[in-house]
Design an enzyme around this catalytic site. Structure first.
Site, PDB file in Angstrom:
ATOM      1  N   ARG A  83       1.048  -1.152  -0.002  1.00  0.00           N
ATOM      2  CA  ARG A  83       0.066   0.062   0.048  1.00  0.00           C
ATOM      3  C   ARG A  83       0.896   1.245  -0.133  1.00  0.00           C
ATOM      4  NH1 ARG A  83      -3.424  -2.953  -1.677  1.00  0.00           N
ATOM      5  NH2 ARG A  83      -5.385  -3.181  -0.519  1.00  0.00           N
ATOM      6  N   GLU A 143      -2.245   7.738  -4.591  1.00  0.00           N
ATOM      7  CA  GLU A 143      -2.663   7.385  -6.073  1.00  0.00           C
ATOM      8  C   GLU A 143      -4.359   7.546  -5.837  1.00  0.00           C
ATOM      9  OE1 GLU A 143      -3.468   2.637  -5.886  1.00  0.00           O
ATOM     10  OE2 GLU A 143      -1.372   3.293  -5.562  1.00  0.00           O
ATOM     11  N   HIS A 201      -0.011   0.097 -10.012  1.00  0.00           N
ATOM     12  CA  HIS A 201      -0.727  -0.719  -8.973  1.00  0.00           C
ATOM     13  C   HIS A 201      -1.270  -2.184  -9.825  1.00  0.00           C
ATOM     14  CE1 HIS A 201      -3.154  -0.540  -5.137  1.00  0.00           C
ATOM     15  NE2 HIS A 201      -3.070  -1.900  -5.486  1.00  0.00           N
TER      16      HIS A 201
END
Length: 376
Positions: A233, A261, A278
């Site tokens: 994360r 993000e 991601h």
């Protein structure tokens, strides 16, 4: 089917199971159809949209029975307070920090995620990044530090041991083992590579919070040549501290996730050795496995037999871990990570990657294949 599962509104067709799903979940219609959910309803209606478009107003207009999401959709009281229809939430992801599980439990809403669905995909992403930047590691075994030894971290450790690497692992939530063998400081100070595989937790949520776990103090403990990889994360790393560290040490850093993000400042991407959008877990196998897991959980909730499997949906796989170990020069054919890096950098405009472009790259990502493995 129990009467408690469906709570139809007057405008909903009788005997219809309505599903709202993130359009980025793979093969929805292959799993969630009337044949595979026979006994739950006469018909199944699947309504898909981008995950960030699943809002309280959107759900109120549809009144779905089932909600299927990925990590970009926060599922909490804000989303569901005015909704009385949802009785099952499935997240086709390993992580659950976007889900308020306590709230769902209090509401009596069943929940399932896809723990472990992409553990090999992410582990292979980490290896690809490391070998791309440091091909000498094929023959000069490094010391790999792994922070977080859940499904992904422990799988990465298996690959590293298969390569003959030394592994230093740290996970305060698990018992000491041959892999969970170090303190955090030992991992930071003694690793050639550090790979992060922890959930995002705050000091209010955990005795071992991970938010900004890698800050200026932690970075100062690392040797300047230590390669840092984050596919967990974004906010596990304090971005401002990271940029200051890179400016000082010229450290090689690989990020698949970002603190802010889907918006990414060009200053951040410019500082990184590899930047991707991601997608560490975005393989065909990982995606289908995630869909399989939440389909299985829904069937269990409804008391239905599981009739769909991923195997018929997978084409033959030419990529094998044993073959790559014998011929490392094949790595770009197995996964050319620099293509993903280039794709992200190509959408930088006005000093940043715009959120819509970041999401667009993820939504339209051409799923790669996992490398088939036999040993583990």
């Amino acid at each position: 089917m129990p009467d408690t599962f469906l709570n139809h509104t007057p405008t909903k067709k009788a005997h219809t199971l309505t599903i709202v799903a993130d359009s980025n979940i793979a093969s929805l219609s292959d799993f969630f159809n009337a044949h595979n959910l026979a006994g739950a309803a006469e018909t199944v209606e699947i309504i898909t949209c981008a995950g960030r478009e699943i809002t309280a107003d959107f759900l109120a207009n549809i009144q779905p029975d089932v909600l299927l999401v990925r990590s970009v959709t926060p599922v909490n009281e804000t989303l569901l307070a005015d909704n009385n229809s949802v009785r099952f939430v499935g997240s086709a992801t390993i992580g659950t920090d976007h889900i308020d599980q306590a709230y769902l439990k209090a509401r009596g809403i069943a929940f399932a995620n896809a723990a472990g669905c992409s553990k090999h995909s992410v582990a292979q992403y980490v290896l690809t990044a490391a070998f791309t930047l440091r091909p000498e590691y094929w023959h000069d075994a490094p010391t790999l530090g792994i922070i977080g030894l859940g499904n992904i971290g422990s799988t990465l450790a298996l690959y590293a041991k298969d390569l003959g690497w030394q592994v230093l692992g740290y996970d305060p939530l698990l018992p000491v083992s041959d892999v969970n063998n170090s303190t955090l400081d030992e991992v930071l100070q003694s690793s050639s590579i550090i790979s992060l595989h922890v959930p995002l937790t705050s000091a209010q949520q955990s005795d071992y919070p991970t938010e900004h776990l890698i800050d200026a103090e932690a970075l100062a403990k690392m040797h300047k040549d230590t390669l840092l990889i984050n596919s967990a994360r974004g906010a596990v790393i304090a971005e401002a501290d990271l940029l200051a560290d890179i400016a000082k040490t010229e450290r090689q850093v690989v990020l698949d996730v970002f603190e802010h993000e889907p918006t990414i400042a060009a200053q951040t991407s410019d500082a990184l050795s590899i930047a991707t959008m991601h997608i560490a877990g975005y393989t065909l196998e990982g995606k289908l496995r995630g869909t399989q897991m939440i389909y299985d959980a829904l069937c269990q909730t409804l008391g239905l037999p599981i009739v769909q499997r991923i195997e018929p949906l997978l084409p033959a796989n030419p990529y094998h871990w044993a073959a790559l170990k014998d011929a490392p020069q094949l790595l770009p054919e197995f996964y050319d990570i620099m293509q993903d890096d280039a794709a992200l950098r190509a959408v930088v405009t006005e000093g940043q990657v715009q959120g819509k472009d970041f999401d667009g790259l993820r939504r339209n990502y051409p799923l790669r294949r996992e490398w088939a493995f036999a040993a583990f």
